[in-house]
Design a protein around this motif. Structure first.
Motif, PDB file in Angstrom:
ATOM      1  N   GLY B  47     -14.293  55.129  74.036  1.00 19.05           N
ATOM      2  CA  GLY B  47     -14.437  54.065  74.911  1.00 19.05           C
ATOM      3  C   GLY B  47     -14.546  52.797  74.115  1.00 19.05           C
ATOM      4  O   GLY B  47     -14.097  51.676  74.616  1.00 19.05           O
ATOM      5  N   GLU B  48     -14.743  52.948  72.642  1.00 20.38           N
ATOM      6  CA  GLU B  48     -14.633  51.456  72.094  1.00 20.38           C
ATOM      7  C   GLU B  48     -13.486  51.039  71.609  1.00 20.38           C
ATOM      8  O   GLU B  48     -12.567  51.674  71.577  1.00 20.38           O
ATOM      9  CB  GLU B  48     -15.592  51.912  70.690  1.00 20.38           C
ATOM     10  CG  GLU B  48     -16.121  50.714  69.935  1.00 20.38           C
ATOM     11  CD  GLU B  48     -16.715  51.012  68.672  1.00 20.38           C
ATOM     12  OE1 GLU B  48     -17.051  49.926  67.780  1.00 20.38           O
ATOM     13  OE2 GLU B  48     -17.527  52.157  68.583  1.00 20.38           O
ATOM     14  N   GLN B  49     -13.326  49.520  71.966  1.00 17.68           N
ATOM     15  CA  GLN B  49     -12.111  49.085  71.506  1.00 17.68           C
ATOM     16  C   GLN B  49     -11.723  48.289  69.969  1.00 17.68           C
ATOM     17  O   GLN B  49     -12.709  47.829  69.686  1.00 17.68           O
ATOM     18  CB  GLN B  49     -12.220  47.612  72.764  1.00 17.68           C
ATOM     19  CG  GLN B  49     -10.612  47.160  72.894  1.00 17.68           C
ATOM     20  CD  GLN B  49     -10.011  47.438  74.088  1.00 17.68           C
ATOM     21  OE1 GLN B  49     -10.712  48.413  74.945  1.00 17.68           O
ATOM     22  NE2 GLN B  49      -8.836  47.093  74.363  1.00 17.68           N
ATOM     23  N   LEU B  50     -10.729  48.876  69.502  1.00 16.47           N
ATOM     24  CA  LEU B  50     -10.535  48.516  68.302  1.00 16.47           C
ATOM     25  C   LEU B  50      -9.600  47.054  68.295  1.00 16.47           C
ATOM     26  O   LEU B  50     -10.068  46.108  67.402  1.00 16.47           O
ATOM     27  CB  LEU B  50      -9.694  49.500  67.424  1.00 16.47           C
ATOM     28  CG  LEU B  50      -9.323  49.071  65.932  1.00 16.47           C
ATOM     29  CD1 LEU B  50     -10.463  49.024  65.228  1.00 16.47           C
ATOM     30  CD2 LEU B  50      -8.489  50.260  65.558  1.00 16.47           C
ATOM     31  N   LEU B  51      -8.765  46.768  68.954  1.00 14.02           N
ATOM     32  CA  LEU B  51      -8.011  45.685  69.069  1.00 14.02           C
ATOM     33  C   LEU B  51      -7.734  45.159  70.737  1.00 14.02           C
ATOM     34  O   LEU B  51      -7.729  46.029  71.412  1.00 14.02           O
ATOM     35  CB  LEU B  51      -6.855  45.898  68.439  1.00 14.02           C
ATOM     36  CG  LEU B  51      -6.487  46.234  67.120  1.00 14.02           C
ATOM     37  CD1 LEU B  51      -5.036  46.760  66.612  1.00 14.02           C
ATOM     38  CD2 LEU B  51      -6.831  45.219  66.066  1.00 14.02           C
ATOM     39  N   TRP B  52      -7.671  43.939  70.843  1.00 12.87           N
ATOM     40  CA  TRP B  52      -7.503  43.570  72.046  1.00 12.87           C
ATOM     41  C   TRP B  52      -6.062  42.914  72.248  1.00 12.87           C
ATOM     42  O   TRP B  52      -5.562  42.124  71.266  1.00 12.87           O
ATOM     43  CB  TRP B  52      -8.587  42.461  72.527  1.00 12.87           C
ATOM     44  CG  TRP B  52      -9.668  42.924  73.076  1.00 12.87           C
ATOM     45  CD1 TRP B  52     -10.107  43.043  74.108  1.00 12.87           C
ATOM     46  CD2 TRP B  52     -10.841  43.387  72.134  1.00 12.87           C
ATOM     47  NE1 TRP B  52     -11.487  43.755  74.195  1.00 12.87           N
ATOM     48  CE2 TRP B  52     -11.865  43.929  72.746  1.00 12.87           C
ATOM     49  CE3 TRP B  52     -10.883  43.448  70.659  1.00 12.87           C
ATOM     50  CZ2 TRP B  52     -13.187  44.603  72.433  1.00 12.87           C
ATOM     51  CZ3 TRP B  52     -12.064  44.221  70.380  1.00 12.87           C
ATOM     52  CH2 TRP B  52     -13.276  44.594  71.045  1.00 12.87           C
ATOM     53  N   GLU B  53      -5.510  43.087  73.254  1.00 17.11           N
ATOM     54  CA  GLU B  53      -4.126  42.749  73.634  1.00 17.11           C
ATOM     55  C   GLU B  53      -3.998  41.183  73.274  1.00 17.11           C
ATOM     56  O   GLU B  53      -5.083  40.531  74.019  1.00 17.11           O
ATOM     57  CB  GLU B  53      -3.772  43.113  75.066  1.00 17.11           C
ATOM     58  CG  GLU B  53      -2.401  42.659  75.319  1.00 17.11           C
ATOM     59  CD  GLU B  53      -1.905  43.361  76.843  1.00 17.11           C
ATOM     60  OE1 GLU B  53      -2.781  43.944  77.472  1.00 17.11           O
ATOM     61  OE2 GLU B  53      -0.972  42.854  77.465  1.00 17.11           O
ATOM     62  N   GLY B  54      -3.137  40.521  73.053  1.00 17.70           N
ATOM     63  CA  GLY B  54      -2.774  39.220  72.703  1.00 17.70           C
ATOM     64  C   GLY B  54      -3.842  38.550  71.476  1.00 17.70           C
ATOM     65  O   GLY B  54      -3.396  37.410  71.214  1.00 17.70           O
TER      66      GLY B  54
END
Lengths: 241, 241
Positions: B47-54
């Motif tokens: 569930g952890e985010q590594l990269l965010w779009e944009g």
DNA sequence: CGACGTCATTGATTTCGGTCAAACCGAACG
DNA sequence: CGTTCGGTTTGACCGAAATCAATGACGTCG
């Protein structure tokens, strides 16, 4: 397999229309000479097939002029167009055994063809070329992934609006640089209705219906089968994503 | 931007689980040492985010363990998953300014992270690495294009059958090598129903209905929400493409 | 244990796009 | 000028998947 109808090899590269935009852009004169020696120009008529899906991957190519489509057949015989390639684009599958899609010229076209084995060897020996190819492949992957959103999540009207906007953007700057005539554009569509359907994952009837709808809504004009005028690029784009 | 919670850098590479499968496979000891110096291990929880779009494309990474998804948001807030990455896969956008999709860990995961600028420089100086990366990118492009056919031309049942077969093939060899127990497989699905819907361009209800249908047709078993048994891989594959 | 929250399943209804079929239109040709 | 032919448009109908809504299953935490 030397039955490719190929033109005699002069040193085309120096005068090449895509010399500075294709993957060869970073090569120096010497390298260009070597590349030139293994490549051949080939003319294609609209509708002519360059590669067949599933064939041994014997050639790769640079597009010099014209538009080609990459497509694949579904089990039940329909077609899905996987991508369009324009001048300076690279096509084919280097470092692979088979060609995973068919390649057909949409318009009359000119390509610079290499035997895959020759090209692979040259690429491995010239990291600058491989780097260009990598950048191009990464960009193509990004574009392809954006198209997945269109196929997976948009309805017919959104697909069509998005396609028309993108086509306008890819075609207009090439023709004329009157980009600030405002928000209007007019162009000749490179694809038939059926081909548009195959790109968008729709049927020809649905494409036709929604083209008419966009016209009736005043967003576009259709002076002829292949002619398109966009009244407001911005408004049309809003119908898309 | 150094707030990445990163583990201290020992020389992980030699003992790395994906040492021989990831893009580092062709590097020698010295090169590996240099690469090791610019990379860091990072653990991610499901569930952890590594990269965010944009976002600015500041990092790239190798997947060491676990499964992550690449996805993008549509204008109306729905999600389209653009791809899944598994151990030894590479992720991120080298030679690019922005990350064109978000990356989130689906399971607990471990990745080997590089600052993009460091990685770009290293890659340019080490053609063997760039070559590996090119091969991988080309393969990923092929896979993505095949997925376009799924999104553009298949019905819900075909999409689901194809997805299940592919998941089985990607997951089983990693777990156990009893591949010739015959045609049966059993596995834990990495994705929730909603995530499967997002991969396939469907809604959760449609996924659920067709899972039940495949079960009732005797092709699969569903011992638990995340558990799947495939009675005949061959028969299931026939429901797909 | 019971209440809650999340995720999944099932059902009823609607809607969009596909299918089938007919009409239309413009270009090429005799 | 009329015929033919391929591509396109339009219409009627149908069906698959989306949407809306309710119920069910499971885990967790007080």
């Amino acid at each position: 397999m030397d039955s490719l109808e190929i033109e005699p090899s002069l040193n085309f590269c120096q005068a090449c229309a895509v010399r500075n935009r294709a993957i060869c852009a970073d090569l120096d004169e010497d390298e260009l000479g070597l590349l030139n020696a293994i490549g051949r120009r080939k003319r294609l008529q609209a509708g002519e097939q360059l590669l067949w899906e599933g064939d041994d991957a014997i050639i790769v190519a640079n597009v010099v002029e014209g538009v080609l489509k990459l497509s694949t057949q579904t089990a039940d015989g329909r077609e899905q167009i996987l991508g369009m390639v324009y001048p300076s684009d690279f096509l084919g599958r280097p470092f692979g055994e088979t060609t995973p899609y068919g390649v057909e010229a949409i318009t009359d076209a000119q390509v610079c063809v290499f035997r895959r084995t020759d090209f692979d060897r040259f690429a491995r020996e010239h990291p600058r070329l491989e780097h260009k190819l990598l950048e191009r492949t990464l960009a193509e992957l990004d574009r392809t992934r954006r198209w997945m959103v269109l196929l997976g999540r948009m309805n017919a009207e959104q697909k069509l609006a998005t396609y028309l906007v993108e086509t306008a953007e890819r075609l207009i700057p090439a023709n004329c640089k009157e980009s600030e005539l405002g928000d209007e554009r007019s162009l000749t569509l490179p694809l038939s209705r059926q081909q548009m359907a195959d790109v968008l994952g729709l049927t020809i009837e649905t494409v036709s219906r929604h083209m008419t709808k966009l016209k009736n809504d005043g967003l576009i004009g259709l002076p002829g089968r292949r002619e398109l005028t966009i009244n407001s690029l911005k408004a049309l784009a809003e119908r898309g994503g």
